[in-house]
Design an enzyme around this catalytic site. Structure first.
Site, PDB file in Angstrom:
ATOM      1  N   SER A   1       0.831  -1.208   0.000  1.00 58.53           N
ATOM      2  CA  SER A   1       0.000   0.000   0.000  1.00 58.53           C
ATOM      3  C   SER A   1       0.861   1.252   0.000  1.00 58.53           C
ATOM      4  O   SER A   1       0.484   2.283  -0.564  1.00 58.53           O
ATOM      5  CB  SER A   1      -0.943  -0.005   1.209  1.00 58.53           C
ATOM      6  OG  SER A   1      -0.215  -0.194   2.405  1.00 58.53           O
ATOM      7  N   ASN A   2       2.047   1.182   0.609  1.00 61.63           N
ATOM      8  CA  ASN A   2       2.969   2.317   0.586  1.00 61.63           C
ATOM      9  C   ASN A   2       3.523   2.566  -0.813  1.00 61.63           C
ATOM     10  O   ASN A   2       3.998   3.651  -1.120  1.00 61.63           O
ATOM     11  CB  ASN A   2       4.126   2.054   1.559  1.00 61.63           C
ATOM     12  CG  ASN A   2       4.890   3.297   1.922  1.00 61.63           C
ATOM     13  OD1 ASN A   2       4.369   4.173   2.591  1.00 61.63           O
ATOM     14  ND2 ASN A   2       6.134   3.380   1.484  1.00 61.63           N
TER      15      ASN A   2
ATOM     16  N   LYS B   1       1.911 -10.072   7.789  1.00 63.13           N
ATOM     17  CA  LYS B   1       2.160  -8.683   8.164  1.00 63.13           C
ATOM     18  C   LYS B   1       0.918  -8.167   8.879  1.00 63.13           C
ATOM     19  O   LYS B   1      -0.165  -8.110   8.303  1.00 63.13           O
ATOM     20  CB  LYS B   1       2.445  -7.816   6.935  1.00 63.13           C
ATOM     21  CG  LYS B   1       2.616  -6.336   7.291  1.00 63.13           C
ATOM     22  CD  LYS B   1       2.783  -5.443   6.065  1.00 63.13           C
ATOM     23  CE  LYS B   1       2.939  -3.980   6.505  1.00 63.13           C
ATOM     24  NZ  LYS B   1       3.041  -3.048   5.356  1.00 63.13           N
TER      25      LYS B   1
ATOM     26  N   ILE C   1       7.495  -4.903   9.015  1.00 63.83           N
ATOM     27  CA  ILE C   1       7.399  -4.466   7.621  1.00 63.83           C
ATOM     28  C   ILE C   1       6.853  -3.047   7.684  1.00 63.83           C
ATOM     29  O   ILE C   1       5.650  -2.844   7.847  1.00 63.83           O
ATOM     30  CB  ILE C   1       6.488  -5.389   6.793  1.00 63.83           C
ATOM     31  CG1 ILE C   1       6.983  -6.837   6.871  1.00 63.83           C
ATOM     32  CG2 ILE C   1       6.435  -4.922   5.339  1.00 63.83           C
ATOM     33  CD1 ILE C   1       6.091  -7.843   6.158  1.00 63.83           C
TER      34      ILE C   1
END
Length: 349
Positions: A69-70, A196, A244
């Site tokens: 998503s980053n 994650k 993460i």
């Protein structure tokens, strides 16, 4: 006891190495900036991608994540996704240590159907990824029960050429939040190798750490990672294998250092550093990937100004605006810590 391949399996069943402990970094997508007199460019900036890959490798991270998503995965075409993975993989081949196992490159491969998710996994494998990061399919959340979400991951794992890491991020999956029982049911699958937990639930993290070896025949080879840098130490205390974290794009050495201090038994120093990282990471959390991008030239020099560009409809934060001022001031302490760790590494310990 040999593993019997499930029906429909389309990949050769091979032993899967455990993901190493440490800091994994979900990289941003880097785009070329537009000039005031030209139309929007925002094509992928491959040199910036490779510079940042080399920077993170030098900082001692355990692995890289592309198209999380980053990394604005939802803003990229399939061709662009492949190009970004290839750029990272090419740099890793030149710079990473392969003395133990291939350096982990985890590619975001989330889609709403089993079929498309597997296609993304195949394309990521062909581009050089070693693992796939997959969200629960939340679009039709109201029509799926809990068994449906578990079944989705099992179906993908059986047919994917890449081993899977579960991405439990309710905000990005229409509120789907896998509980510890569901994650442990998936941890029993040999080709699902980690999770994650961006949900930030450290109680869930502790339960998964405790239960995963039991469902995996006594092996501690299921990576359990928190999803942000503001609870690296808290996770390690209850047995997490790492983090993460998007903030590690900015201060990778500080994030790595928390784990080093913890492993060395220097808990008070780890606590102090974690507090500083948590304060800075709160700004990264609040402003999201746009805020992380805005801070790139602050941490890595004015030559990385182009790395601050997001893709429309998002816009670059105004350099003179309140948000960038708040980010600059709120991250100043960690910036100095990171500079000191870089200087120490360059000058020799």
């Amino acid at each position: 006891m040999p593993i019997t391949p499930p029906s429909g399996l389309v990949h050769p069943l091979q032993p899967i190495a455990a993901l190493p402990r440490g800091v994994y970094v979900p990289m941003p997508a880097f785009f070329h900036p537009s000039s005031p007199t030209s139309p929007p460019d925002d094509t992928l900036d491959i040199p910036a991608t490779q510079r940042h890959t080399a920077r993170l490798l030098a900082a001692g991270v355990a692995g890289l994540v592309v198209h999380g998503s980053n990394g604005e995965a939802v803003h990229l075409s399939r061709r662009e996704r492949r190009a970004a993975i290839e750029a990272v993989a090419d740099t890793v081949r030149h710079d990473a240590d392969y003395s133990h196992a291939p350096f982990p490159i985890i590619a975001g491969c989330s889609a709403q159907s089993v079929r498309e998710t597997i296609e993304l996994c195949r394309e990521a494998r062909d581009a050089g990824a070693t693992h796939a990061l997959v969200l629960p399919p939340g679009y039709y959340r109201g029509l799926m029960d809990r068994d449906g979400f578990v079944g989705f991951f099992r179906e993908v794992a059986e047919r994917s050429p890449l081993p899977l890491v579960i991405y439990n991020y309710p905000a990005a999956a229409n509120g789907v939040d896998l509980n510890s029982d569901e994650i442990l049911a998936l941890a029993a699958c040999p080709r699902i190798v980690g999770v994650k937990l961006t949900c930030g639930n450290t109680g869930k993290l502790a339960r998964v750490v405790d239960g995963a070896p039991r469902v995996r025949g006594g092996r501690d080879d299921f990576l359990v990672a928190g999803g942000s840098a503001d609870f690296i130490l808290q996770g390690l205390v209850v047995g997490a294998h790492g983090t993460i974290s998007g903030f590690a794009n900015l201060a990778p050495r500080a994030c790595v250092r928390i784990g080093e201090l913890f492993e060395a038994g220097r808990l008070e120093e780890a606590q102090e550093l974690q507090r500083e990282v948590a304060k800075a990471d709160w700004l990264a959390i609040r402003y999201g990937f746009v805020g992380v991008k805005a801070a790139m030239p602050m941490f890595h020099g004015p030559g990385e100004a182009s790395c601050a560009v997001p893709r429309l409809p998002f816009k670059r934060l105004d350099e003179a605006g309140e948000a960038v001022t708040e980010i600059r001031e709120g991250m100043a302490s960690v910036l100095e810590i990171e500079k000191g760790l870089v200087a120490k590494a360059v000058g020799g310990k």
